[in-house]
Design an enzyme around this catalytic site. Structure first.
Site: not given
Length: 328
Positions: A179, A212
């Site tokens: 990430e 997300h």
């Protein structure tokens, strides 16, 4: 006569086009990252070891491809700097040790440090969280510190348990590395020439926060909660992941390294959000709240000194913008 007359207009148009390509490139990376999680058709839950292994392989592949996206953007935008793609993405040796230690120390001062992770942990915290833990420990700070040292240096069995746990590996290793490399290391160099370093710090986390929202799909598939509850949880997750993303983007811009954001990300994944509600109900409420407040104040005081470029040398990503660049 026509070239000088239309030159500035053409330059502005080219800048606007380049900015759109920057944004679309970042959106492409975000979609590739999230989309790679769903190429595996399975009814297994996300925490099943088999599903974790498949998804880890997918995001590792996307992360490996992210330098190619940055390289393609540099070629299209005709960006020429005295730094390689990897250096622009924060993978470099100069200032590596302070870049790994100081941002992590800054994060610990604000939130606290855990000596063990997930199912195998005993907690030791700095400042607010540390005071909370020490008050509840008959041996106080000494006992908490000893627990931390025992785990780090002698508790080999606990480390083995952690490394063999697929959930631990995903949360503490694969997710932070992939990430941060994609959402900070790859996106910030592309956004900085368009938005400037300061605006890029607050723009890049939006891609991270929106990414997300894919958890809504998981929750709806499992049908554990109502849609309103799922949206509320997802909204809160978007909020704190965006705030956290801005912090790690700031660390990246100030240090020019991706290792600091990775370690801070891994640490925060191990901690979760501070348990303020428990502190409010504790008999030593005043002392705990004071220590939490001191942690926040120390974090703000040390934010710029611990990220001063003195420790890290020239920041490659800052070469993409003309001085002065406030975030650099």
């Amino acid at each position: 006569m026509l070239e000088p007359e239309h030159g500035p207009m053409m330059q502005v148009e080219h800048t606007h086009t380049r900015c759109w390509v920057c944004v679309l490139s970042c959106l492409l990376l975000a979609c590739l990252y999230v989309g790679s999680l769903y190429v595996w058709r399975s009814s297994l839950p996300r925490d099943h070891p088999s599903m974790i292994k498949r998804r880890c392989a997918s995001v590792l592949l996307v992360s490996a491809l992210s330098p190619a996206v940055v390289k393609a953007w540099m070629h299209w935008a005709d960006v020429r700097v005295d730094a390689s793609v990897w250096e622009l993405m924060g993978v470099r040796l100069e200032g590596l040790v302070p870049a790994a230690v100081l941002p992590l120390l800054l994060t610990m001062v604000h939130q606290g440090v855990s000596t063990q992770i997930q199912l195998y942990r005993k907690d030791v915290f700095y400042l607010g969280p540390m005071v909370h833990s020490a008050i509840d420990n008959p041996q106080g700070f000494t006992g908490e510190l000893q627990s931390a040292l025992d785990f780090i240096f002698t508790d080999v069995q606990s480390w083995r348990l952690c490394v063999r746990d697929a959930v631990w590996l995903r949360n503490q290793v694969v997710a932070p590395v992939t990430e941060e490399l994609v959402f900070r290391g790859a996106m910030l160099p592309m956004l900085v020439p368009c938005t400037g370093p300061t605006a890029a710090i607050f723009t890049a986390p939006l891609f991270f926060g929106v990414a997300h929202f894919h958890h809504i799909i998981e929750q709806r598939r499992l049908r554990k909660d109502s849609m309103s509850a799922i949206l509320m949880v997802s909204g809160m997750q978007f909020l704190y992941t965006t705030v956290f993303g801005a912090f790690t983007a700031f660390i990246f811009m100030r240090t020019g390294h991706v290792v600091g954001p990775v370690l801070c990300h891994s640490f925060c994944n191990s901690q979760g959000l501070p348990d303020i509600s428990s502190a409010l109900q504790h008999p030593q409420q005043s002392a705990l709240l004071f220590s939490y407040l001191m942690g926040v104040l120390l974090f703000l005081v040390l934010l710029f000194p611990l990220t001063d470029t003195f420790f890290y040398g020239a920041i490659p990503v800052c070469s993409l913008v003309a001085p002065p660049a406030s975030a650099c």
